[in-house]
Design an enzyme around this catalytic site. Structure first.
Site, short mmCIF file in Angstrom:
data_model
loop_
_atom_site.label_atom_id
_atom_site.label_comp_id
_atom_site.label_asym_id
_atom_site.label_seq_id
_atom_site.Cartn_x
_atom_site.Cartn_y
_atom_site.Cartn_z
N LEU A 1 14.43 11.24 -20.19
CA LEU A 1 13.07 11.49 -19.72
C LEU A 1 12.19 10.26 -19.86
O LEU A 1 11.58 9.79 -18.90
CB LEU A 1 12.48 12.68 -20.49
CG LEU A 1 11.20 13.28 -19.90
CD1 LEU A 1 11.47 13.90 -18.53
CD2 LEU A 1 10.61 14.31 -20.85
N HIS A 2 12.03 9.76 -21.09
CA HIS A 2 11.34 8.51 -21.41
C HIS A 2 9.83 8.52 -21.18
O HIS A 2 9.15 7.59 -21.61
CB HIS A 2 11.97 7.33 -20.66
CG HIS A 2 13.43 7.16 -20.90
ND1 HIS A 2 13.99 7.18 -22.17
CD2 HIS A 2 14.48 7.02 -20.03
CE1 HIS A 2 15.30 7.02 -22.07
NE2 HIS A 2 15.63 6.94 -20.80
N GLY B 1 25.90 3.14 -15.61
CA GLY B 1 25.86 4.01 -14.44
C GLY B 1 25.16 5.33 -14.67
O GLY B 1 24.88 5.74 -15.79
N GLU B 2 24.84 5.99 -13.56
CA GLU B 2 24.27 7.34 -13.55
C GLU B 2 25.41 8.31 -13.25
O GLU B 2 25.90 8.38 -12.12
CB GLU B 2 23.18 7.44 -12.49
CG GLU B 2 22.79 8.84 -12.06
CD GLU B 2 22.35 9.74 -13.19
OE1 GLU B 2 22.89 10.86 -13.28
OE2 GLU B 2 21.46 9.34 -13.96
N CYS C 1 24.44 0.09 -11.96
CA CYS C 1 23.69 1.34 -11.80
C CYS C 1 22.61 1.12 -10.74
O CYS C 1 21.99 0.06 -10.69
CB CYS C 1 23.04 1.76 -13.12
SG CYS C 1 22.12 3.32 -13.04
N SER D 1 24.88 12.42 -19.43
CA SER D 1 23.50 11.95 -19.35
C SER D 1 23.09 11.78 -17.89
O SER D 1 23.90 11.46 -17.02
CB SER D 1 23.37 10.60 -20.07
OG SER D 1 22.07 10.07 -19.94
N CYS E 1 16.04 1.49 -13.57
CA CYS E 1 15.12 1.60 -14.71
C CYS E 1 14.90 0.21 -15.29
O CYS E 1 15.86 -0.46 -15.68
CB CYS E 1 15.69 2.54 -15.75
SG CYS E 1 15.95 4.23 -15.15
N CYS F 1 31.49 6.24 -26.03
CA CYS F 1 30.50 6.20 -24.95
C CYS F 1 31.16 5.47 -23.79
O CYS F 1 31.59 4.32 -23.94
CB CYS F 1 29.25 5.46 -25.43
SG CYS F 1 27.98 5.23 -24.16
N GLU G 1 31.64 -1.39 -19.53
CA GLU G 1 31.66 -1.38 -20.98
C GLU G 1 31.96 0.01 -21.52
O GLU G 1 31.66 1.02 -20.88
CB GLU G 1 30.29 -1.82 -21.53
CG GLU G 1 29.85 -3.19 -21.07
CD GLU G 1 28.40 -3.48 -21.44
OE1 GLU G 1 27.76 -2.61 -22.08
OE2 GLU G 1 27.91 -4.57 -21.11
N CYS H 1 16.38 -1.21 -18.77
CA CYS H 1 17.82 -1.05 -18.99
C CYS H 1 18.57 -2.23 -18.38
O CYS H 1 18.37 -2.58 -17.22
CB CYS H 1 18.28 0.26 -18.35
SG CYS H 1 20.07 0.49 -18.32
N ASN I 1 16.56 -0.95 -27.72
CA ASN I 1 17.35 -2.14 -28.00
C ASN I 1 17.03 -3.13 -26.88
O ASN I 1 17.56 -3.00 -25.77
CB ASN I 1 18.84 -1.80 -28.02
CG ASN I 1 19.69 -2.92 -28.60
OD1 ASN I 1 19.22 -4.03 -28.81
ND2 ASN I 1 20.95 -2.62 -28.86
N CYS J 1 23.38 -0.67 -23.39
CA CYS J 1 24.22 -0.54 -22.20
C CYS J 1 23.97 -1.69 -21.24
O CYS J 1 22.84 -1.96 -20.86
CB CYS J 1 23.91 0.81 -21.53
SG CYS J 1 24.79 1.05 -20.00
#
Length: 381
Positions: free
Chosen positions: A245-246, A187-188, A132, A221, A136, A125, A112, A139, A320, A363
Site C-alpha cells: 500500500l505504502h 517483479g509484480e 518490473c 505480494s 514505483c 524470497c 535475485e 524501488c 532500505n 529488491c
C-alpha cells in the site's frame, strides 16, 4: 513531503517478447512429465524418478541421478532439466542466516532470490519477473523497468535451489527444511499471473509432483492489480495476500505506486477484503516507512481508520535506500509513533526485521549493481 511528477503506467503493454527458456519439468505437472517421457521413448515411471530427485531430494544435477542408466539420464536431462539459472554472485550476512543469490537467465537477464533463516523456519524470497513495470520510484527494480516475465520453472527453480542450500545445513541455527516462500522479489507477481499461479501449485503439490509446502506458508505480494486479486480469490488457494500500500491517501499513492492512477486506494482495499472473505486469510498490508514522505502521524491515523475491524495486519518496512536515492528510512521515534497510532486504532502492526543491508538487500539492488559493473567494464562476469 517530497513530490514527484505522476508517472503514467501502461498496464496493457505486454512485457518485451524475449525468448522464453526451454521447457523444464517444473513447467509441467506430473502427468505432463510422464507424457513427455513417453514421447522420448522411455517408460513413464522415469518421469517420477527424475521428479523425485528434483523435488524430493533437491538434486538439480543430472550426474547425481545414478539410479538412471547413463544414456537415459543424458536424454532425460537434456529434455527435462535444462539449466535455467546460472549463478553470478552469492552473498551472505547475518552470520550466514541471510543469503542473496543473483542469477543470469538464458537470455542474459538478471534476477535475485534471498534465503532467510530463523530459529523456527526458513523463508525464501523469489522473483517472478526480470525487472518490473510498476515504476514505483523508491524501488530499485521499479527504476530498472520490465525486461520479461519468468517462466513457471524459472520461478520454481529459485525455491528448489535455496531449499537445497537449507537442506545442506548451511544456515546454522535454522531448520534444514524450507518452509515458507514469499513472492516479494523482483517483479509484480500478479502481472505474470498464469505462471505465478502454476508455480504456486508446483510449490505446494506433494513430492514428487512438487515441493510439498503448505499453502498457508506462501505469500503473494502485489501493488494492487484489482482484477488479478479478485481472480486469485477464486483459485481455491489459501495463500496470504500481501498488499503493497505504502500510502493511505490517493494523492501520495498516485506518486509512490503509480498503478494507483488506475485503481484507487478504496478499490484496492475493497478487492483485498473480498480476498480475505473468500479465503479466510488475513491480508498483510505492506507499508515502507519513508522519511518525511509517508510517515506523518495523520497518515497513521488515516490508515488506522481504513483498516480498523478488517482481517488485516500491517507490516511496516524500514526503507532500505537504493543507490542514489534521495529518500531514506523514517527515524526510529517516528516509526514507533506510527506503530503506536495504528495499534491504538486496533490494527495489528509489526515492523519487518531488517536484513541484508550490507549485501544490497533491497529488491533489485544487486542486479542493478551487477548491471552497472557489466556496462562499465564491457565484460560478463
Amino acid at each position: 513531503m517530497t513530490s514527484l511528477p505522476l508517472t503514467p503506467v501502461n498496464l496493457d503493454a505486454p512485457a518485451r517478447r524475449a525468448a522464453m527458456p526451454p521447457q523444464h519439468l517444473a513447467d509441467l505437472d506430473l502427468a505432463g512429465r510422464q507424457a513427455l517421457v513417453a514421447e522420448l521413448g522411455e517408460p513413464r515411471f522415469r518421469a517420477r524418478q527424475v521428479s523425485t530427485h528434483y523435488f524430493g531430494r533437491l538434486v538439480r544435477d543430472p550426474r547425481q541421478m545414478t539410479d538412471l542408466p547413463a544414456a537415459t539420464r543424458d536424454k532425460l536431462a537434456e529434455r527435462l532439466l535444462p539449466t535455467l539459472l546460472t549463478p553470478v554472485r552469492e552473498l551472505a550476512c547475518d552470520d550466514g542466516a541471510t543469503r542473496k543469490a543473483l542469477w543470469r537467465l538464458h537470455d542474459g537477464s538478471l534476477v535475485e532470490s534471498v534465503l532467510m533463516g530463523y530459529p523456527d523456519r526458513v523463508t525464501v524470497c523469489i522473483s517472478s519477473q526480470a525487472g518490473c513495470g510498476m515504476a514505483c520510484p523508491f524501488c530499485a527494480t521499479g527504476q530498472a523497468g520490465l525486461t520479461r516475465n519468468l517462466s513457471t520453472a524459472e520461478i520454481v527453480d529459485q525455491a528448489v535451489y535455496l531449499a537445497g542450500v537449507a537442506a545442506s545445513g548451511a544456515v546454522a541455527g535454522s531448520p534444514p527444511r524450507l518452509s515458507h516462500v514469499v513472492f516479494m522479489g523482483m517483479g509484480e507477481p500478479l502481472a505474470n499471473y498464469n505462471r505465478v499461479v502454476a508455480a504456486i501449485r508446483r510449490l505446494v503439490a506433494p513430492a514428487p509432483e512438487g515441493l510439498g509446502l503448505s499453502q498457508r506458508h506462501i505469500t503473494v505480494s502485489t501493488v494492487g492489480l484489482v482484477p488479478a486479486i479478485r481472480r486469485l480469490a477464486s483459485e481455491d488457494l489459501s495463500v496470504t495476500l500481501a498488499l503493497s500500500l505504502h500510502a493511505p491517501d490517493d494523492e501520495l499513492r498516485d506518486e509512490l505506486v503509480p498503478v494507483n492512477q488506475r485503481w484507487k486506494v478504496s478499490e484496492v482495499l475493497e478487492a483485498a477484503w473480498e480476498y480475505a472473505t473468500r479465503t479466510g486469510r488475513r491480508v498483510s498490508i505492506e507499508y515502507a516507512m519513508i522519511k518525511d514522505v509517508n510517515d506523518q502521524p495523520w497518515r497513521a491515523d488515516l490508515l488506522g481508520r481504513l483498516l480498523a475491524g478488517k482481517l488485516a495486519h500491517v507490516n511496516l518496512i524500514p526503507l532500505n535506500p537504493t543507490p542514489g536515492s534521495r529518500w531514506d528510512a523514517s527515524p526510529k521515534p517516528v516509526e514507533r509513533e506510527f506503530v503506536r497510532r495504528l495499534r491504538d486504532a486496533g490494527v495489528s502492526t509489526t515492523v519487518r526485521d531488517t536484513r541484508g543491508r550490507e549485501i544490497d538487500g533491497a529488491c533489485g539492488q544487486l542486479a542493478a549493481a551487477e548491471g552497472s559493473e557489466t556496462v562499465g567494464t564491457g565484460e560478463t562476469p
